[in-house]
Every structure is written in structure tokens, then in C-alpha cells.
Design an enzyme around this catalytic site. Sequence first.
Site, mmCIF file in Angstrom:
data_model
loop_
_atom_site.group_PDB
_atom_site.id
_atom_site.type_symbol
_atom_site.label_atom_id
_atom_site.label_comp_id
_atom_site.label_asym_id
_atom_site.label_seq_id
_atom_site.Cartn_x
_atom_site.Cartn_y
_atom_site.Cartn_z
ATOM 1 N N LYS A 44 0.857 -1.194 0.000
ATOM 2 C CA LYS A 44 0.000 0.000 0.000
ATOM 3 C C LYS A 44 0.888 1.237 0.000
ATOM 4 C CE LYS A 44 -3.207 3.070 0.624
ATOM 5 N NZ LYS A 44 -4.090 3.471 -0.498
ATOM 6 N N CYS A 130 -2.216 10.149 -6.378
ATOM 7 C CA CYS A 130 -3.289 9.854 -5.441
ATOM 8 C C CYS A 130 -4.353 10.954 -5.561
ATOM 9 C CB CYS A 130 -2.782 9.806 -4.000
ATOM 10 S SG CYS A 130 -4.131 9.456 -2.854
HETATM 11 C C1 ERO Z 1 -2.366 6.543 -2.650
HETATM 12 C C2 ERO Z 1 -3.628 6.915 -2.645
HETATM 13 C C3 ERO Z 1 -4.627 6.404 -3.590
HETATM 14 C C4 ERO Z 1 -5.908 6.116 -3.156
HETATM 15 C C5 ERO Z 1 -6.361 6.327 -1.768
HETATM 16 O O1 ERO Z 1 -5.674 5.905 -0.797
HETATM 17 O O2 ERO Z 1 -7.450 6.964 -1.646
HETATM 18 N N1 ERO Z 1 -6.850 5.659 -4.027
HETATM 19 C C6 ERO Z 1 -6.556 5.485 -5.363
HETATM 20 O O3 ERO Z 1 -7.433 5.061 -6.155
HETATM 21 N N2 ERO Z 1 -5.304 5.738 -5.806
HETATM 22 C C7 ERO Z 1 -4.319 6.205 -4.984
HETATM 23 O O4 ERO Z 1 -3.187 6.431 -5.463
#
Ligand code: ERO
Length: 311
Positions: A44, A130
Site C-alpha cells: 500500500k 493519489c
Molecule cells: C495513494 C492513494 C490512492 C488512493 C487512496 O488511498 O485513496 N486511491 C486510489 O485510487 N489511488 C491512490 O493512489
Amino acid sequence: IDLTTTLNKLHFKTPLMNAAGVHCATTTELDDLLDSQAGGLVTKSATLQPRTGNPDPRYANLPFGSINSMGLPNQGLDYYLNYANATALTHPDFPILLSLAGQSLAENLQMLERIQASAFSGLTELNLSCPNVPGKPQIGYDFDQMKTILTAVFQTFNQPLGIKLPPYFDLAQFDLVADILNQFPLAFINTINSVGNGLFINLETETTVIKPKGGFGGIGGSYVKPVALANVRAFRQRLNPAIQIIGTGGVVSGGDLFELILCGADVVQIGTTLAQEGTPAFGRILTELERIMAQKGYATLADFRGNLKTL
Ligand SMILES: C=Cc1c(C(=O)O)[nH]c(=O)[nH]c1=O
């Protein structure tokens, strides 16, 4: 049928892995990936300190994909760095990617320095896309900031590095972004991240389906496959061949996986399909790919990678 592929110095037994953010936030989830038919794993996206992220509901499955505004919940870099270094001892040949999403250049540089000082020998993916941290515009859409960050990053970090890009929707933007990226010794790009700030409505209750940001969130799944195909193809056509490509977005079947490789992807990631189906999705999709390759007479991925024909 030979499904192996490489990404920089990492050898993948299969070309399919998880997308950062899905099934990869805890050691339990990460071990699940290790025990699956995935060819590698990515953690993550991490910040220096742990984050709880946005309020629930922050993820929803949709008829043709998903919407999320997680807000970058994660256990902090050290948690994932420790996992990567421990796993390298038990699974020395299993490709591990560390994803970073620092909320400032300083934080990203601090995390890169910590990785460089550690025994980590995998690949690092700097997430510039993000879409869900309130108040934070996506770096991937601020070309000057992207250039500044990449310049500083490559002055600091001497390990292989790739970046996670948002989708682009304009040929002039593909040209502009590729011109910037070709100036840096990137190991790879990963395209696409979710299509940012979509909106889904519950018709019955006349409400949004996620809470953060008034219901706006990143869209994934089948909805975005045409965008993922175009971004992989456009960057493969424009980038220095030394910059490899991870293709992500909308992969549900072996045919979808085949198509992203046909556009030029070296490795492919699944997010929404993994979230909905779990790790059996890897074996199902890979079996479907093998069947398609056998029908077409291809023995290896290189037999067709990047060979999309136009009319
Ligand atoms: C790192 C945060 C990301 C997130 C998130 O943690 O909300 N959601 C995404 O679809 N892509 C991201 O790059």
C-alpha cells in the site's frame, strides 16, 4: 507456454500482480499475495507516519467497477520496509515493490533515503497520482511540480525507481509528459491509477455511495479499461525503451491482460478485480491468458508484446 517477464532486475514467474492499495495494507494481506499465483506484490502506498485515511464508507463496488476515496490509509513506511526485508529472506526471488505517496517533496525524499539506507533490493514506485487526499492536487497533473520532484528524487536516490501516473486524456499531454519522463533514468512507469474524482449515485436514496469529498472518488474496473489501454499504448510509443511499463486498469479477464501486454505492458496489475474476487483472480486470469496464447500460437509474452496493429 512461458509466462515469465522481467521488470528492471526482478524476474516475474507470471506477469500479473496486485495494484497498490488493494489487498496489500497489512502483513496478512501481503502474505496472501505471496501464497497466490501473483508474480510479485506491491505494498500500500506509504507515508512516513501511519495514516487512518478518510471516513467510511470510502469504497464501493459498482456494476462495472469500483469507486474509492480511501485517503491513503497505511501503516507507515517502516511497516512495509520491514515486511519487504523479512520477505526477501523467506522468498528471495519473489519481486517486491514498495509504493510511496509522501504528502510533500521533503517527505518523499526522507522515505527514499530510508529505503536506500536499508537492505531493500526490490523496486520503488513513487505514486504521483493519489486523487483522494483532500486539498492535495494530483502531482501527475502539475507538470512543473512533477519535473521538480523527479529532479530532486534522482539527485537523492540511486536505486531503481518507477512512478505511478494518473490517466491522461489528450495526445498533446502524452507528448508533454513523455518528454519530461524521458529526461530521467526511470526504471518504469505504472499507468494508470484510478480515474480521479468520478461520482456514483444511489438512485433509490438519491445519495452518493461513499462519504469523503461529497462522494467524489477514483474510478476503477471495467469502466476504465479503454483509458488504461490508451495510456499504456501512448507511453510505449513515446518513452525511451529503457523505461518499462506496468499496465493497470480494468483487467477482469485473460483477454484484458493480453490486450494490455499487446499495448506494451511488461507487467500488469489488478485492483478492483482483486478487491471483488480475491487472490483466486490471479490463477483464473492467467489460465485464460494461457488459453488465448495457445489458440494464437504464442509461446512467450515477447511474441506479442507491443504488437498492436492499427487499421
Ligand atoms: C495513494 C492513494 C490512492 C488512493 C487512496 O488511498 O485513496 N486511491 C486510489 O485510487 N489511488 C491512490 O493512489
